[in-house]
Scaffold this motif. Structure first.
Motif, PDB file in Angstrom:
ATOM      1  N   ALA A  82       0.835  -1.203   0.000  1.00 60.09           N
ATOM      2  CA  ALA A  82       0.000   0.000   0.000  1.00 60.09           C
ATOM      3  C   ALA A  82       0.871   1.255   0.000  1.00 60.09           C
ATOM      4  CB  ALA A  82      -0.901  -0.004   1.229  1.00 60.09           C
ATOM      5  N   ASN A  83       0.305   2.361  -0.505  1.00 61.90           N
ATOM      6  CA  ASN A  83       0.988   3.641  -0.361  1.00 61.90           C
ATOM      7  C   ASN A  83       0.234   4.566   0.586  1.00 61.90           C
ATOM      8  OD1 ASN A  83      -1.097   4.333  -2.144  1.00 61.90           O
ATOM      9  ND2 ASN A  83       0.272   4.838  -3.828  1.00 61.90           N
ATOM     10  N   VAL A  84      -1.003   4.183   0.966  1.00 59.43           N
ATOM     11  CA  VAL A  84      -1.788   4.949   1.930  1.00 59.43           C
ATOM     12  C   VAL A  84      -2.346   4.000   2.983  1.00 59.43           C
ATOM     13  CG1 VAL A  84      -3.806   6.431   2.290  1.00 59.43           C
ATOM     14  CG2 VAL A  84      -2.476   6.650   0.193  1.00 59.43           C
ATOM     15  N   LEU A  85      -2.299   4.447   4.231  1.00 56.64           N
ATOM     16  CA  LEU A  85      -2.898   3.716   5.340  1.00 56.64           C
ATOM     17  C   LEU A  85      -3.993   4.584   5.942  1.00 56.64           C
ATOM     18  CD1 LEU A  85      -2.967   1.383   7.408  1.00 56.64           C
ATOM     19  CD2 LEU A  85      -1.188   2.619   8.692  1.00 56.64           C
ATOM     20  N   VAL A  86      -5.221   4.068   5.977  1.00 57.33           N
ATOM     21  CA  VAL A  86      -6.357   4.763   6.574  1.00 57.33           C
ATOM     22  C   VAL A  86      -6.609   4.133   7.937  1.00 57.33           C
ATOM     23  CG1 VAL A  86      -8.813   5.297   6.370  1.00 57.33           C
ATOM     24  CG2 VAL A  86      -7.355   5.305   4.318  1.00 57.33           C
ATOM     25  N   VAL A  87      -6.546   4.963   8.989  1.00 58.45           N
ATOM     26  CA  VAL A  87      -6.702   4.483  10.362  1.00 58.45           C
ATOM     27  C   VAL A  87      -7.918   5.168  10.988  1.00 58.45           C
ATOM     28  CG1 VAL A  87      -5.585   4.169  12.600  1.00 58.45           C
ATOM     29  CG2 VAL A  87      -4.176   4.314  10.517  1.00 58.45           C
ATOM     30  N   ASP A  88      -8.940   4.383  11.286  1.00 58.20           N
ATOM     31  CA  ASP A  88     -10.144   4.936  11.906  1.00 58.20           C
ATOM     32  C   ASP A  88     -10.907   3.801  12.567  1.00 58.20           C
ATOM     33  OD1 ASP A  88     -12.723   6.262  12.387  1.00 58.20           O
ATOM     34  OD2 ASP A  88     -12.002   7.776  10.979  1.00 58.20           O
ATOM     35  N   ASP A  89     -11.457   4.044  13.744  1.00 57.59           N
ATOM     36  CA  ASP A  89     -12.224   3.012  14.430  1.00 57.59           C
ATOM     37  C   ASP A  89     -13.640   2.881  13.863  1.00 57.59           C
ATOM     38  OD1 ASP A  89     -12.620   5.600  15.618  1.00 57.59           O
ATOM     39  OD2 ASP A  89     -13.610   4.653  17.320  1.00 57.59           O
ATOM     40  N   SER A  90     -14.058   3.815  13.035  1.00 57.60           N
ATOM     41  CA  SER A  90     -15.382   3.754  12.401  1.00 57.60           C
ATOM     42  C   SER A  90     -15.284   3.005  11.073  1.00 57.60           C
ATOM     43  CB  SER A  90     -15.907   5.171  12.156  1.00 57.60           C
ATOM     44  OG  SER A  90     -16.981   5.144  11.238  1.00 57.60           O
ATOM     45  N   ASN A  91     -16.020   1.886  10.979  1.00 57.69           N
ATOM     46  CA  ASN A  91     -16.057   1.137   9.722  1.00 57.69           C
ATOM     47  C   ASN A  91     -16.501   2.019   8.565  1.00 57.69           C
ATOM     48  OD1 ASN A  91     -15.272  -1.332  10.827  1.00 57.69           O
ATOM     49  ND2 ASN A  91     -17.381  -1.928  11.272  1.00 57.69           N
ATOM     50  N   THR A  92     -17.510   2.842   8.816  1.00 62.09           N
ATOM     51  CA  THR A  92     -18.056   3.699   7.768  1.00 62.09           C
ATOM     52  C   THR A  92     -17.005   4.667   7.244  1.00 62.09           C
ATOM     53  OG1 THR A  92     -20.261   3.543   8.753  1.00 62.09           O
ATOM     54  CG2 THR A  92     -19.871   5.365   7.219  1.00 62.09           C
ATOM     55  N   MET A  93     -16.291   5.340   8.142  1.00 69.43           N
ATOM     56  CA  MET A  93     -15.262   6.293   7.693  1.00 69.43           C
ATOM     57  C   MET A  93     -14.130   5.582   6.964  1.00 69.43           C
ATOM     58  SD  MET A  93     -16.059   9.386   7.963  1.00 69.43           S
ATOM     59  CE  MET A  93     -14.481  10.015   7.426  1.00 69.43           C
ATOM     60  N   ARG A  94     -13.713   4.425   7.473  1.00 68.57           N
ATOM     61  CA  ARG A  94     -12.656   3.673   6.778  1.00 68.57           C
ATOM     62  C   ARG A  94     -13.099   3.340   5.362  1.00 68.57           C
ATOM     63  NH1 ARG A  94     -12.321   0.594  11.401  1.00 68.57           N
ATOM     64  NH2 ARG A  94     -13.245  -1.189  10.330  1.00 68.57           N
ATOM     65  N   GLU A  95     -14.333   2.875   5.228  1.00 72.10           N
ATOM     66  CA  GLU A  95     -14.844   2.508   3.906  1.00 72.10           C
ATOM     67  C   GLU A  95     -14.942   3.715   2.981  1.00 72.10           C
ATOM     68  OE1 GLU A  95     -18.521   0.384   4.352  1.00 72.10           O
ATOM     69  OE2 GLU A  95     -17.567  -1.215   5.516  1.00 72.10           O
ATOM     70  N   ILE A  96     -15.425   4.840   3.483  1.00 70.98           N
ATOM     71  CA  ILE A  96     -15.566   6.048   2.654  1.00 70.98           C
ATOM     72  C   ILE A  96     -14.198   6.517   2.169  1.00 70.98           C
ATOM     73  CG2 ILE A  96     -16.123   8.517   2.731  1.00 70.98           C
ATOM     74  CD1 ILE A  96     -18.489   7.740   4.592  1.00 70.98           C
ATOM     75  N   VAL A  97     -13.268   6.694   3.097  1.00 71.26           N
ATOM     76  CA  VAL A  97     -11.952   7.235   2.741  1.00 71.26           C
ATOM     77  C   VAL A  97     -11.167   6.239   1.891  1.00 71.26           C
ATOM     78  CG1 VAL A  97      -9.768   8.128   3.643  1.00 71.26           C
ATOM     79  CG2 VAL A  97     -11.915   8.735   4.775  1.00 71.26           C
ATOM     80  N   ALA A  98     -11.101   4.992   2.327  1.00 66.28           N
ATOM     81  CA  ALA A  98     -10.342   3.980   1.583  1.00 66.28           C
ATOM     82  C   ALA A  98     -10.949   3.760   0.201  1.00 66.28           C
ATOM     83  CB  ALA A  98     -10.295   2.673   2.361  1.00 66.28           C
ATOM     84  N   GLY A  99     -12.267   3.729   0.123  1.00 67.18           N
ATOM     85  CA  GLY A  99     -12.928   3.537  -1.164  1.00 67.18           C
ATOM     86  C   GLY A  99     -12.640   4.664  -2.131  1.00 67.18           C
ATOM     87  N   TYR A 100     -12.739   5.886  -1.656  1.00 62.09           N
ATOM     88  CA  TYR A 100     -12.472   7.041  -2.508  1.00 62.09           C
ATOM     89  C   TYR A 100     -11.025   7.027  -3.004  1.00 62.09           C
ATOM     90  CZ  TYR A 100     -11.961  11.739  -4.267  1.00 62.09           C
ATOM     91  OH  TYR A 100     -11.682  12.807  -5.080  1.00 62.09           O
ATOM     92  N   LEU A 101     -10.101   6.787  -2.092  1.00 65.22           N
ATOM     93  CA  LEU A 101      -8.687   6.783  -2.487  1.00 65.22           C
ATOM     94  C   LEU A 101      -8.383   5.643  -3.451  1.00 65.22           C
ATOM     95  CD1 LEU A 101      -7.047   7.771   0.916  1.00 65.22           C
ATOM     96  CD2 LEU A 101      -7.458   9.234  -1.083  1.00 65.22           C
ATOM     97  N   SER A 102      -8.943   4.462  -3.209  1.00 64.83           N
ATOM     98  CA  SER A 102      -8.739   3.325  -4.116  1.00 64.83           C
ATOM     99  C   SER A 102      -9.257   3.640  -5.515  1.00 64.83           C
ATOM    100  CB  SER A 102      -9.452   2.077  -3.588  1.00 64.83           C
ATOM    101  OG  SER A 102      -8.845   1.617  -2.414  1.00 64.83           O
TER     102      SER A 102
END
Length: 123
Positions: free
Chosen positions: A2-22
């Motif tokens: 990976a070149n980006v690591l998304v760290v968040d305890d909220s599943n929703t936020m992880r999915e939003i940010v990781a999905g957008y970046l992917s």
């Protein structure tokens, strides 16, 4: 790798940010809290950018940033806090521990896409 690591305890936020970046060309890993984030960073030397929440169980984002800089000696990875916290004292602590930037939620992907690509060498 990976070149980006998304760290968040909220599943929703992880999915939003990781999905957008992917969807925009990043290779993304995710972590559920600061402790998990440190483990991910140790196991993947390709990570150039961390996008992290501040308030999380087990280890908060600022403690994680401090450990990245001091214990791991990693001065190169960019650390961006993505949080609801807009407290000047907390921002100051972030700067003191090596946080690169501070974004107050909600996440607006289009506003950060160009700088994130630059951080990761994608532009």
């Amino acid at each position: 790798m990976a070149n980006v690591l998304v760290v968040d305890d909220s599943n929703t936020m992880r999915e939003i940010v990781a999905g957008y970046l992917s969807q925009n060309g990043f290779q993304v890993a995710v972590a559920t809290d600061g402790r998990d984030g440190l483990l991910q960073l140790r196991s993947d030397p390709g990570i150039k950018l961390i996008v992290s929440d501040v308030n999380m169980p087990n280890m908060d984002g600022l403690t994680m940033a401090e450990k990245i800089r001091k214990e791991l000696g990693n001065k190169d990875v960019r650390i961006i806090m993505l949080t609801t916290e807009d407290n000047p004292a907390m921002r100051s602590r972030g700067k003191d521990v090596g946080v690169t930037g501070w974004i107050v939620k909600p996440f607006r992907g289009d506003a950060v896409l160009a700088p994130f690509k630059k951080f990761c060498g994608l532009s």
